[in-house]
Structure formats: C-alpha cells, structure tokens
Design a protein around this motif. Structure first.
Motif, PDB file in Angstrom:
ATOM      1  N   MET A   1      40.029  40.457 -10.681  1.00 54.33           N
ATOM      2  CA  MET A   1      40.038  40.046  -9.161  1.00 54.33           C
ATOM      3  C   MET A   1      40.316  41.647  -7.893  1.00 54.33           C
ATOM      4  N   ARG A   2      41.655  41.723  -8.269  1.00 53.76           N
ATOM      5  CA  ARG A   2      41.474  43.119  -7.258  1.00 53.76           C
ATOM      6  C   ARG A   2      40.532  44.464  -7.483  1.00 53.76           C
ATOM      7  N   ALA A   3      39.563  44.319  -7.932  1.00 55.37           N
ATOM      8  CA  ALA A   3      38.234  45.712  -8.120  1.00 55.37           C
ATOM      9  C   ALA A   3      37.177  44.496  -7.097  1.00 55.37           C
ATOM     10  N   SER A   4      37.499  43.316  -7.422  1.00 57.85           N
ATOM     11  CA  SER A   4      35.821  42.664  -7.027  1.00 57.85           C
ATOM     12  C   SER A   4      36.413  42.961  -4.825  1.00 57.85           C
ATOM     13  N   GLN A   5      37.433  42.447  -5.052  1.00 50.23           N
ATOM     14  CA  GLN A   5      37.950  42.013  -3.531  1.00 50.23           C
ATOM     15  C   GLN A   5      38.192  43.554  -3.253  1.00 50.23           C
ATOM     16  N   HIS A   6      38.120  44.655  -3.850  1.00 50.81           N
ATOM     17  CA  HIS A   6      38.043  45.667  -3.235  1.00 50.81           C
ATOM     18  C   HIS A   6      36.587  46.284  -2.587  1.00 50.81           C
ATOM     19  N   ASP A   7      35.991  46.432  -4.107  1.00 51.48           N
ATOM     20  CA  ASP A   7      34.221  45.980  -3.908  1.00 51.48           C
ATOM     21  C   ASP A   7      33.870  45.907  -2.622  1.00 51.48           C
ATOM     22  N   LEU A   8      34.463  44.232  -2.481  1.00 50.36           N
ATOM     23  CA  LEU A   8      33.701  43.414  -0.933  1.00 50.36           C
ATOM     24  C   LEU A   8      34.813  44.057   0.258  1.00 50.36           C
ATOM     25  N   MET A   9      36.138  44.270   0.088  1.00 50.36           N
ATOM     26  CA  MET A   9      35.739  45.159   0.882  1.00 50.36           C
ATOM     27  C   MET A   9      34.925  46.201   1.562  1.00 50.36           C
ATOM     28  N   TRP A  10      35.285  47.462   0.504  1.00 53.86           N
ATOM     29  CA  TRP A  10      34.059  48.337   1.092  1.00 53.86           C
ATOM     30  C   TRP A  10      32.413  47.969   1.705  1.00 53.86           C
ATOM     31  N   ARG A  11      32.156  46.868   1.277  1.00 49.08           N
ATOM     32  CA  ARG A  11      30.819  46.717   1.516  1.00 49.08           C
ATOM     33  C   ARG A  11      30.935  45.378   2.749  1.00 49.08           C
ATOM     34  N   GLN A  12      32.059  45.308   3.219  1.00 45.98           N
ATOM     35  CA  GLN A  12      31.813  44.698   4.408  1.00 45.98           C
ATOM     36  C   GLN A  12      32.152  46.115   5.552  1.00 45.98           C
ATOM     37  N   LEU A  13      32.211  47.330   4.750  1.00 47.38           N
ATOM     38  CA  LEU A  13      32.333  48.520   5.970  1.00 47.38           C
ATOM     39  C   LEU A  13      31.613  49.209   6.017  1.00 47.38           C
ATOM     40  N   LEU A  14      30.949  49.459   4.519  1.00 42.35           N
ATOM     41  CA  LEU A  14      29.502  49.992   4.721  1.00 42.35           C
ATOM     42  C   LEU A  14      27.615  49.184   4.800  1.00 42.35           C
ATOM     43  N   PRO A  15      27.372  49.583   5.385  1.00 41.53           N
ATOM     44  CA  PRO A  15      25.585  48.922   5.989  1.00 41.53           C
ATOM     45  C   PRO A  15      25.039  48.280   4.599  1.00 41.53           C
ATOM     46  N   THR A  16      24.035  48.068   5.125  1.00 41.38           N
ATOM     47  CA  THR A  16      23.457  48.341   3.698  1.00 41.38           C
ATOM     48  C   THR A  16      22.082  48.942   4.042  1.00 41.38           C
ATOM     49  N   VAL A  17      22.345  50.341   3.835  1.00 36.16           N
ATOM     50  CA  VAL A  17      20.678  51.088   3.964  1.00 36.16           C
ATOM     51  C   VAL A  17      19.589  50.352   4.006  1.00 36.16           C
ATOM     52  N   ARG A  18      18.634  50.731   4.800  1.00 38.31           N
ATOM     53  CA  ARG A  18      17.440  51.104   4.663  1.00 38.31           C
ATOM     54  C   ARG A  18      16.693  51.511   5.147  1.00 38.31           C
ATOM     55  N   LYS A  19      15.638  51.632   3.748  1.00 39.41           N
ATOM     56  CA  LYS A  19      15.241  52.901   3.539  1.00 39.41           C
ATOM     57  C   LYS A  19      14.075  53.162   4.416  1.00 39.41           C
ATOM     58  N   HIS A  20      13.395  51.952   5.787  1.00 39.22           N
ATOM     59  CA  HIS A  20      12.501  52.468   6.384  1.00 39.22           C
ATOM     60  C   HIS A  20      13.046  52.774   8.274  1.00 39.22           C
ATOM     61  N   ASP A  21      14.773  53.467   7.650  1.00 36.68           N
ATOM     62  CA  ASP A  21      15.089  53.167   9.452  1.00 36.68           C
ATOM     63  C   ASP A  21      15.248  54.644   8.993  1.00 36.68           C
ATOM     64  N   GLU A  22      17.029  55.210   9.700  1.00 36.00           N
ATOM     65  CA  GLU A  22      17.383  56.859   9.571  1.00 36.00           C
ATOM     66  C   GLU A  22      17.282  57.403   8.009  1.00 36.00           C
TER      67      GLU A  22
ATOM     68  N   GLN B   1      22.748  57.139   7.595  1.00 40.33           N
ATOM     69  CA  GLN B   1      23.464  56.138   7.827  1.00 40.33           C
ATOM     70  C   GLN B   1      24.916  56.386   7.477  1.00 40.33           C
ATOM     71  N   LEU B   2      25.128  56.241   5.911  1.00 41.60           N
ATOM     72  CA  LEU B   2      26.619  56.111   5.259  1.00 41.60           C
ATOM     73  C   LEU B   2      27.044  56.803   6.476  1.00 41.60           C
ATOM     74  N   CYS B   3      26.703  58.470   6.996  1.00 42.97           N
ATOM     75  CA  CYS B   3      27.842  58.941   7.596  1.00 42.97           C
ATOM     76  C   CYS B   3      28.207  58.757   8.484  1.00 42.97           C
ATOM     77  N   THR B   4      26.837  57.457   9.511  1.00 41.21           N
ATOM     78  CA  THR B   4      27.736  57.346  10.850  1.00 41.21           C
ATOM     79  C   THR B   4      28.341  55.941  10.712  1.00 41.21           C
ATOM     80  N   ALA B   5      28.212  55.270   8.898  1.00 42.64           N
ATOM     81  CA  ALA B   5      29.003  53.905   8.784  1.00 42.64           C
ATOM     82  C   ALA B   5      30.980  54.503   9.138  1.00 42.64           C
ATOM     83  N   PHE B   6      30.657  56.031   7.982  1.00 42.40           N
ATOM     84  CA  PHE B   6      32.435  55.660   7.597  1.00 42.40           C
ATOM     85  C   PHE B   6      32.757  56.296   9.078  1.00 42.40           C
TER      86      PHE B   6
END
Length: 503
Positions: free
Chosen positions: A1-22, A27-32
C-alpha cells in the motif's frame, strides 16, 4: 500500500510526457525544477531512482539518467554514490506574494486620470482558440510546417557565438548601421524598387509599433488622416488615438479612388500592393494619379506593404515609394508575414530627418530591437535562405489560391471573387443579404473561421454588399477543399434565414 501511495505522489508531481511537445528530457527537468522552486519538493527529498523515474513517466532509462545528470550539473540535485539522488540543500523555494488586502483608504479615481482615445477603438481579432478550429481561413498567421526551421536554427546558432553576442547590445552605437538594416538595404528593399541609405531605415517591433510611432509623430488634434474603407482597423485606431480626424476613403477595382474626400486629408494610409481586406492591387495609373494628388494638396502618404514580394509570377509592381520622386511616401513593412508573426521585426523607410525623430520617439519606449533576432534574421537573409523561402512561398500560395478558387466555384457559384495574383487572401462577395456577425458564429460552430467584411468598416452596417475575407496562408493544402465545402453549406443555410437589422 505504501509503495502505491509513493508512486501516486510522484505521478502527481511529474508530468505526463508528450512525445510531440518539447524534448522529453526538457519536460522532466522543468517539472522537477518547478516543484523544487514552488516548495513541493523540499531540500533533502530523496528522488526516485533512474529506473523508477523511467517507469513512472514512461520514458527510457537513458532519458531518465540524462535528466538527473542535467539536474546535478545545474546544482538542483545532489548525487550521493550508492545512496541515490536528493534535492540540493542550497535550493530555496520562491517566496509567494500575498494578495493585497482591501484598501483602508480611498484609491485614486483612475477614470479621471487616464488619457482615453478620442474615438472608440475597435479590433478585428480572431478567437484565441483558432488553432483548434478545423478550417482556419484566416489571415496573418503562418503555416509552421513551411517554416525553414533547420536554416533558421543554423543562423540562430551563429547569432549565439561570442562575437555575435557582443553585437546584441547597441546602445551608444550607430544603431542605423546594424547588420539587419544593411541586409534590408542590399537584398530586400531593392526587390520593391526602393533605394535607401542606413539613416533612412528604422527597425521596429513589427508593423504595429510602426503605426504607433507614425501616429505619435504626425497625428494631432486638427490633422486629418484618410484611411481605406473597408480597411485595416489598427492604423485607424493608432491615428485616432491622439485626436486626429479620420476620413474614410472609397476603393474600387484599381485601389484607392481619387475622391473628393481625399482632398480633405493631410495624411493618408493605404495598402497598394494587396489592399486590406479586398486584396486589390492598385494599378500603375492610379499610383501615379495618387502621387500627383499628394503633390498638389501637400499630402504625406503612409504606404503599408503588408505582404510584399508574394506575387505568384514574381513580377510585382514596384512599391509606391519606388516611384515617389518628391519624398512624400513613408514606407512600412515587416518580415513577419513570410517568416513568423512572433518575430516582431518591422521597418520604416523615410527621409533621414523623419527617421531621426522616429528613433527618438522609439527610444522613449525601448532601447533597441532585440539584438539576437536582428542578427539571426540578417544571417538568414545574407545566406540566401530568405530568397529560397520567398520562392517556395510563392509556389505554395499559388497552388492554394487555385484550390480555393476551384472549391468556391463549385460550392458557391453565385458568389463573386477575383482570382488572387499574389498574397494569401481572397475577397468573397456573397450573393443576397447576410447578417455577417451571425454568419461568422454559424461558421465558427461548424469549425470554419473567416474574417467578416464589416469588421474592416468604420460603420459596420454601411457595406453595400456583404463580403468575407478568406485567408489561406495557415491552412493545410489538403484541408482547403473540404473546408470550402463546409463554408458553402454554412453560407447556403444562412442565406435562407431572415436578415437581422441592427440599430
């Protein structure tokens, strides 16, 4: 359960990368960095491993490694051998400003302090969502797929070299001797038949700033400025702002007419190459007559060469400025229509004393046009990319114009238009009567955008015959035929509705 919450936190912080964007790494450096500077990732926070980061964001392991390498190099992340990656302790979140409290004392009465235009300002702007519309038959935009990105990037890299960077800042130097002005004089203006010296050219932040500067220098209460009707609204707004009286001047199939109203004017603004919005090219006879009229009545002409050099056969008439022997024409144009509106590079050609006064006025607003864009554009012209792009634009616009004409003949046989000989617009005269505003909204609802003709009139209800402007510079070639068919259905359906008379 703890692992899934940990993953959820990072998924909320990090973007869904778009392959046709930057680029994914960017994208990931900017999100961090954003999360760190906003305080959502405090100093000392342990970051996911590169393997976990790749899994969480859907990028490759190599990309995740490069993200961390970049963040470490820029000082945002500490790399601890055999322990992982951590937010650097030297990173301080940006302090958020607190909202202003309700004022405890009376605020200034801004309505009495601000200088307001003498006449109503009206704009003919398109909706901000025009990019999402399926059939954007609008003018003033460009097709990004046609932009010579490789060549522009090459020139931009050269403009970023140390020697070039040193020339970005020109304060205190002879700004009239810039590299871009030199290329305009050598390579661009001669194709319009214009010979100029460095002290006769001023760079501006596009045509809009050119209108403003000319209005501030020449327009004043009591002066009379003539503008074409229908015509471009922005210069009308600029000249009227400081109290000049505006006079509407009629046009016909030869361009601006030599009418009784014309004799009232101290100045007149016109678009001889491709009249805005009808696309009419002023005939040579009318140009000579207009210059003679200006001489007899001691008038100054502002010639707006909005879309120069795009005559499909490459044989455009010389600019009005080119045949002006009395120095009564002030010429303005830009590089925006061919390159990109976002560059904001325009220019004015006028007698040296006028340019000097315009330069002093401009100095009250900005110190200089951005040097990096100047040098990049100069190199782009100097290395022949501009000429090549111009030839490609002529060919593409001609093909699109032919597709427009073929589609309109089939979908709207009762409407009238003249086949364009250059430029990126077509003026369509509609059969019958139409409420152009409701027609515009009907088209927008069906994914078809165009410019209603009454948006270019000082009195929208005075058009003797309804017309619309169709632009084809930013719509893909394969979308023209279906777009015209949809436009035809919208107009034919609208023609069956009663016309709304607006008071």
């Amino acid at each position: 359960m703890r692992a899934s919450q940990h993953d959820l936190m990072w998924r909320q912080l990090l973007p869904t990368v778009r392959k046709h964007d930057e680029p994914l790494q960017v994208q990931l450096c900017t999100a961090f960095v954003t999360a760190m500077l906003e305080g959502r990732l405090p100093a000392g926070t342990r970051l996911p491993s590169s393997r976990d980061l790749a899994m969480l964001t859907g990028v490759s392991r190599n990309t995740a490694v490069l993200v961390y390498e970049r963040l470490v190099a820029e000082g945002y992340v500490d790399s601890r051998p055999r322990d992982g990656f951590f937010v650097c302790g030297a990173i301080s979140p940006t302090q958020q400003a607190q909202p202003w409290p309700e004022p405890a004392v009376q605020s200034p009465d801004w309505s009495t302090r601000m200088h307001r235009p003498q006449s109503t300002v009206a704009w003919a702007d398109r909706p901000p969502t025009w990019r999402e519309v399926r059939y954007p038959f609008i003018y003033g935009q460009f097709d990004p797929k046609q932009f010579p990105l490789t060549q522009w990037r090459q020139c931009s890299r050269q403009a970023l070299e140390w020697k070039a960077v040193d020339r970005w800042w020109q304060e205190g130097e002879n700004v009239g001797a810039s590299q871009l002005i030199d290329q305009l004089i050598r390579r661009v203006l001669p194709r319009r038949g214009i010979a100029a010296t460095h002290d006769q050219v001023l760079l501006t932040l596009g045509r809009q700033q050119s209108f403003y500067l000319l209005a501030r220098l020449f327009a004043r209460p009591g002066s009379v400025v003539g503008v074409e009707e229908p015509g471009f609204r922005d210069p009308r707004n600029a000249f009227a702002h400081d109290g000049a009286q505006m006079v509407s001047l009629p046009i016909d199939e030869h361009g601006l007419k030599i009418s009784p109203q014309l004799a009232q004017c101290d100045y007149l603004y016109c678009t001889p190459a491709y009249q805005c919005p009808t696309g009419v090219t002023m005939s040579q006879g009318r140009r000579l007559a207009l210059l003679e009229h200006a001489h007899l009545h001691d008038q100054v002409i502002f010639e707006d060469d909005d879309d120069p050099e795009t005559e499909y056969d490459g044989r455009a008439l010389p600019a009005l400025k080119a045949i002006d022997t009395a120095q009564r024409v002030i010429y303005l144009s830009s590089l925006s229509k061919l390159l990109s509106p976002g560059l904001g590079i325009g220019y004015i050609v006028a007698p040296a004393p006028v340019i000097e006064q315009l330069r002093q006025l401009q100095r009250l607003m900005i110190r200089q046009i951005p040097g990096n864009n100047q040098i990049t554009a100069a190199l782009f012209i100097q290395q022949g990319h501009y000429d090549r792009l111009l030839q490609q634009a002529r060919e593409k616009l001609q093909v699109r114009a032919m597709a427009m004409a073929a589609g309109l003949r089939e979908a709207l046989p009762d409407a009238e238009f003249a086949m364009p000989s250059g430029g990126a617009t077509l003026w369509l005269k509609l059969a019958g009567q139409h409420d152009l505003l409701s027609l515009y909204y009907a088209g927008e609802a069906k994914g078809v955008l165009f410019d209603p003709g009454n948006a270019f009139c000082s009195e929208p209800n005075t058009m003797t015959r309804p017309g619309i402007r169709l632009g084809f510079g930013s719509i893909a070639q394969e979308m023209i035929a279906p777009g015209i068919r949809e436009l035809g259905r919208v107009i034919n359906a609208h023609a069956k509705r009663p016309v709304i008379v607006r008071s």
